[in-house]
Design a protein around this motif. Structure first.
Motif, short mmCIF file in Angstrom:
data_model
loop_
_atom_site.label_atom_id
_atom_site.label_comp_id
_atom_site.label_asym_id
_atom_site.label_seq_id
_atom_site.Cartn_x
_atom_site.Cartn_y
_atom_site.Cartn_z
N GLU A 295 0.70 -1.34 -0.04
CA GLU A 295 0.03 0.02 0.04
C GLU A 295 1.03 0.98 0.15
OE1 GLU A 295 -3.25 0.15 -0.38
OE2 GLU A 295 -4.04 -1.67 0.11
N CYS A 296 2.01 1.23 0.47
CA CYS A 296 2.86 2.38 0.73
C CYS A 296 4.12 2.55 0.10
CB CYS A 296 3.04 2.52 2.25
SG CYS A 296 1.35 2.70 3.36
N HIS A 297 4.80 1.22 -0.13
CA HIS A 297 5.96 1.35 -0.54
C HIS A 297 6.35 0.25 -1.61
CE1 HIS A 297 7.36 4.19 2.32
NE2 HIS A 297 6.77 3.40 3.51
N ARG A 298 5.13 0.00 -2.68
CA ARG A 298 5.35 -1.33 -3.56
C ARG A 298 6.49 -1.09 -4.39
NH1 ARG A 298 -0.05 -0.71 -6.86
NH2 ARG A 298 -0.97 -0.20 -4.72
N GLU A 299 7.39 -0.16 -4.69
CA GLU A 299 8.46 -0.38 -5.49
C GLU A 299 9.49 -1.09 -4.95
OE1 GLU A 299 9.00 3.16 -2.69
OE2 GLU A 299 7.32 2.26 -3.88
N THR A 300 9.32 -1.21 -3.53
CA THR A 300 10.40 -2.18 -2.73
C THR A 300 10.15 -3.88 -2.94
OG1 THR A 300 9.21 -2.46 -0.60
CG2 THR A 300 10.70 -0.63 -1.07
#
Length: 204
Positions: free
Chosen positions: A166-171
């Motif tokens: 939800e908040c840091h999907r690029e990780t």
């Protein structure tokens, strides 16, 4: 023909050739196991999450299956070969021999960062995390908790993965992002009964 088969079986069961034959059988086992696991997984990925032409999807399935089976087969083959060589030359205890040989072979076999290698390594990482916890309990480094621990472990894992999505999907890994998008975002979108119940038409 029966004489030839008997000679082959006698050769295969000759203890003097066992170590060499075990490496060849290990290569075979790795190829077969890798193909079985990856073929089924690639089919699911191709059907659910890819929108390419069918010819490209088939190439995708074949490529990943080949890569997985080749990598796993080579790792088993070279690990068993190196372990046999080290055991015959050095007087190293079994735990250190296993770790050192696997460490060396994995560095060369899994040296490329691709989707197949990442999934294999992350799968193993999850398993050894649990294994280390059990080993620590076995050695009395951690207390043996009588109450169920798995629900708390599951709650923590799902809490973290949804927070990251939800908040840091690029990780996260692309394949995991596609799966999570399919489950949690595509379920928010529809335009008719067809893509509500029958087939999801929104790309992940």
């Amino acid at each position: 023909m029966s004489i030839i088969l008997r000679l082959i079986n006698n050769f295969l069961n000759d203890p003097s050739y066992h170590s060499t034959l075990a490496t060849i059988k290990g290569l075979r086992q790795g190829i077969v196991y890798g193909a079985k696991v990856r073929f089924a997984h690639s089919i699911v990925q191709a059907f659910l999450f890819r929108h390419d032409p069918w010819s490209k999807r088939i190439r995708f399935i074949i490529r990943l299956t080949y890569l997985h089976s080749k990598t796993l087969g080579l790792f088993v083959f070279f690990y068993k070969t190196l372990r046999t060589i080290v055991a015959s030359i050095f007087s190293i205890s079994k735990p250190f021999r296993a770790f050192i040989c696997a460490f060396i072979v994995a560095y060369f076999v899994f040296n490329k960062q691709n989707s197949v290698n990442e999934q294999i390594i992350l799968y193993l990482l999850a398993r050894i995390t649990v294994g280390f916890a059990r080993y620590a309990q076995k050695r009395s480094w951690l207390p043996n908790i009588q109450r169920p621990v798995f629900p708390w472990f599951a709650a923590f894992v799902w809490g973290v993965v949804l927070w990251l999505f939800e908040c840091h999907r690029e990780t996260l890994q692309p394949s995991l992002i596609r799966s999570m998008t399919y489950l949690y975002e595509n379920s928010d979108r529809w335009s008719s009964w067809k893509n509500f119940l029958v087939r999801d038409q929104f790309r992940s």
